[in-house]
Motif scaffolding. Structure first.
Motif, mmCIF file in Angstrom:
data_model
loop_
_atom_site.group_PDB
_atom_site.id
_atom_site.type_symbol
_atom_site.label_atom_id
_atom_site.label_comp_id
_atom_site.label_asym_id
_atom_site.label_seq_id
_atom_site.Cartn_x
_atom_site.Cartn_y
_atom_site.Cartn_z
ATOM 1 N N LEU A 6 59.185 46.429 45.085
ATOM 2 C CA LEU A 6 58.631 47.193 43.978
ATOM 3 C C LEU A 6 59.093 48.643 44.038
ATOM 4 O O LEU A 6 59.349 49.183 45.108
ATOM 5 C CB LEU A 6 57.097 47.155 44.016
ATOM 6 C CG LEU A 6 56.452 45.773 43.961
ATOM 7 C CD1 LEU A 6 54.940 45.907 43.992
ATOM 8 C CD2 LEU A 6 56.888 45.011 42.733
ATOM 9 N N SER A 7 59.144 49.273 42.861
ATOM 10 C CA SER A 7 59.502 50.686 42.762
ATOM 11 C C SER A 7 58.265 51.553 43.024
ATOM 12 O O SER A 7 57.129 51.052 43.094
ATOM 13 C CB SER A 7 60.036 50.980 41.365
ATOM 14 O OG SER A 7 58.983 50.866 40.421
ATOM 15 N N ASP A 9 56.986 53.554 40.886
ATOM 16 C CA ASP A 9 56.136 53.392 39.692
ATOM 17 C C ASP A 9 55.266 52.150 39.806
ATOM 18 O O ASP A 9 54.068 52.186 39.505
ATOM 19 C CB ASP A 9 56.997 53.283 38.432
ATOM 20 C CG ASP A 9 57.561 54.618 37.989
ATOM 21 O OD1 ASP A 9 56.852 55.638 38.086
ATOM 22 O OD2 ASP A 9 58.720 54.629 37.535
ATOM 23 N N ASP A 10 55.880 51.048 40.253
ATOM 24 C CA ASP A 10 55.138 49.785 40.376
ATOM 25 C C ASP A 10 54.018 49.900 41.402
ATOM 26 O O ASP A 10 52.902 49.430 41.176
ATOM 27 C CB ASP A 10 56.076 48.652 40.794
ATOM 28 C CG ASP A 10 57.114 48.318 39.743
ATOM 29 O OD1 ASP A 10 56.857 48.547 38.542
ATOM 30 O OD2 ASP A 10 58.195 47.827 40.131
ATOM 31 N N HIS A 14 49.987 49.609 41.008
ATOM 32 C CA HIS A 14 49.257 48.634 41.820
ATOM 33 C C HIS A 14 48.038 49.278 42.483
ATOM 34 O O HIS A 14 46.967 48.671 42.553
ATOM 35 C CB HIS A 14 50.207 48.057 42.873
ATOM 36 C CG HIS A 14 49.556 47.131 43.848
ATOM 37 N ND1 HIS A 14 49.118 45.870 43.502
ATOM 38 C CD2 HIS A 14 49.269 47.276 45.168
ATOM 39 C CE1 HIS A 14 48.589 45.288 44.580
ATOM 40 N NE2 HIS A 14 48.667 46.117 45.587
ATOM 41 N N THR A 44 54.376 44.740 48.426
ATOM 42 C CA THR A 44 52.936 44.770 48.189
ATOM 43 C C THR A 44 52.150 44.389 49.441
ATOM 44 O O THR A 44 51.140 45.012 49.747
ATOM 45 C CB THR A 44 52.566 43.822 47.029
ATOM 46 O OG1 THR A 44 53.382 44.137 45.904
ATOM 47 C CG2 THR A 44 51.116 43.972 46.641
#
Length: 66
Positions: A6-7, A9-10, A14, A44
């Motif tokens: 994930l970036s 931003d992601d 989250h 994550t």
């Protein structure tokens, strides 16, 4: 199936925080992140474990540590 990377931003979305906070936590709190070129990438599972272990807590948030 492999866990996606994930970036910033992601991962901010989250966790419900800003991207600036993500970068601050990488530098100041040791948030698990992997630099690929100029980009930070996250998994994550690593982030969730780090949060659960108290990595995102400020030093004043730890009860009974003294």
């Amino acid at each position: 199936m492999a866990e996606p990377w994930l970036s910033a931003d992601d991962i901010a979305a989250h966790l419900g925080i800003t991207k600036d906070t993500v970068y601050g936590w990488i530098a100041e709190k040791g948030m698990p992140a992997h630099k690929l070129g100029r980009l930070w990438k996250f998994q994550t599972s690593e982030i969730d474990e780090w949060v659960r272990s108290g990595g995102a807590a400020s030093s004043s948030d730890h009860a009974g540590s003294g």
